[in-house]
Design an enzyme around this catalytic site. Structure first.
Site, PDB file in Angstrom:
ATOM      1  N   ASP A 203      34.319  16.797  -0.695  1.00 27.56           N
ATOM      2  CA  ASP A 203      34.846  17.576   0.422  1.00 27.56           C
ATOM      3  C   ASP A 203      36.033  18.390  -0.064  1.00 27.56           C
ATOM      4  O   ASP A 203      36.730  17.979  -0.998  1.00 27.56           O
ATOM      5  CB  ASP A 203      35.288  16.658   1.568  1.00 27.56           C
ATOM      6  CG  ASP A 203      34.121  16.016   2.287  1.00 27.56           C
ATOM      7  OD1 ASP A 203      33.017  16.598   2.294  1.00 27.56           O
ATOM      8  OD2 ASP A 203      34.309  14.932   2.872  1.00 27.56           O
TER       9      ASP A 203
ATOM     10  N   ASP B  76      28.518  20.208   5.684  1.00 29.13           N
ATOM     11  CA  ASP B  76      28.912  19.839   7.050  1.00 29.13           C
ATOM     12  C   ASP B  76      28.935  21.066   7.955  1.00 29.13           C
ATOM     13  O   ASP B  76      28.518  21.007   9.119  1.00 29.13           O
ATOM     14  CB  ASP B  76      30.293  19.178   7.041  1.00 29.13           C
ATOM     15  CG  ASP B  76      30.346  17.932   6.178  1.00 29.13           C
ATOM     16  OD1 ASP B  76      29.337  17.214   6.083  1.00 29.13           O
ATOM     17  OD2 ASP B  76      31.419  17.681   5.582  1.00 29.13           O
TER      18      ASP B  76
END
Length: 162
Positions: free
Chosen positions: A123, A139
């Site tokens: 991330d 995402d």
């Protein structure tokens, strides 16, 4: 003569969205791992608002089920196979449906690949202004896909798309 249109041609925007989304997701994660020297490194884009911050996530979105990478990798695989089969066997879908399912597939495969290869997800999108959990492009694509499918459900397209 009645020629059957191939599933690739029939819902081509699904395949295009999935391939493009997956490519962008994997390239962005590659960039992060080769730009930042260690986990936790950050690059302010807009100070105190938005940074690129290298973190790893062993859970799902927002670090839910942290440490659950084993079953999450299989869930990503099952969702991906299910989406591919669903679209492959479906009649022509509307453009928002094709793009929505394609974005969700890109996100599922993008994070699934990370889980299978690294045992975690990379991330890096860090919105600090609202103290939002760090996330990645996979995402983003999943959320865009959900919005497109909601749009398609509430505003169905009449006739065929092109």
């Amino acid at each position: 003569m009645n020629f059957r249109v191939s599933p690739f041609q029939q819902n081509r925007y699904f395949w295009l969205a999935a391939a493009l989304g997956l490519l962008l997701d994997q390239l962005s994660k590659y960039w992060v791992t080769h730009t930042f020297s260690e986990i936790g490194d950050t690059l302010p884009i807009f100070s105190e608002i938005f940074h690129f911050t290298y973190v790893i996530n062993t859970g799902a979105a927002f670090s839910l089920f942290s440490g659950g990478v084993e079953w999450l990798r299989w869930l990503s695989l099952l969702v991906s196979i299910g989406l591919i089969l669903f679209v492959w066997l479906s009649p022509k879908l509307s453009l928002p449906e094709q793009l929505g399912y394609g974005c969700i597939l890109a996100g599922a495969i993008g994070n699934g690949v990370c889980r299978f290869i690294n045992s975690h997800v990379i991330d890096f999108l860090d919105f600090r202004l609202i103290q939002f959990p760090v996330f990645n492009l996979a995402d983003v694509f999943i959320n865009i896909g959900i919005v497109l499918l909601l749009y398609a459900a509430f505003f169905p397209v009449q006739g065929k798309t092109e």
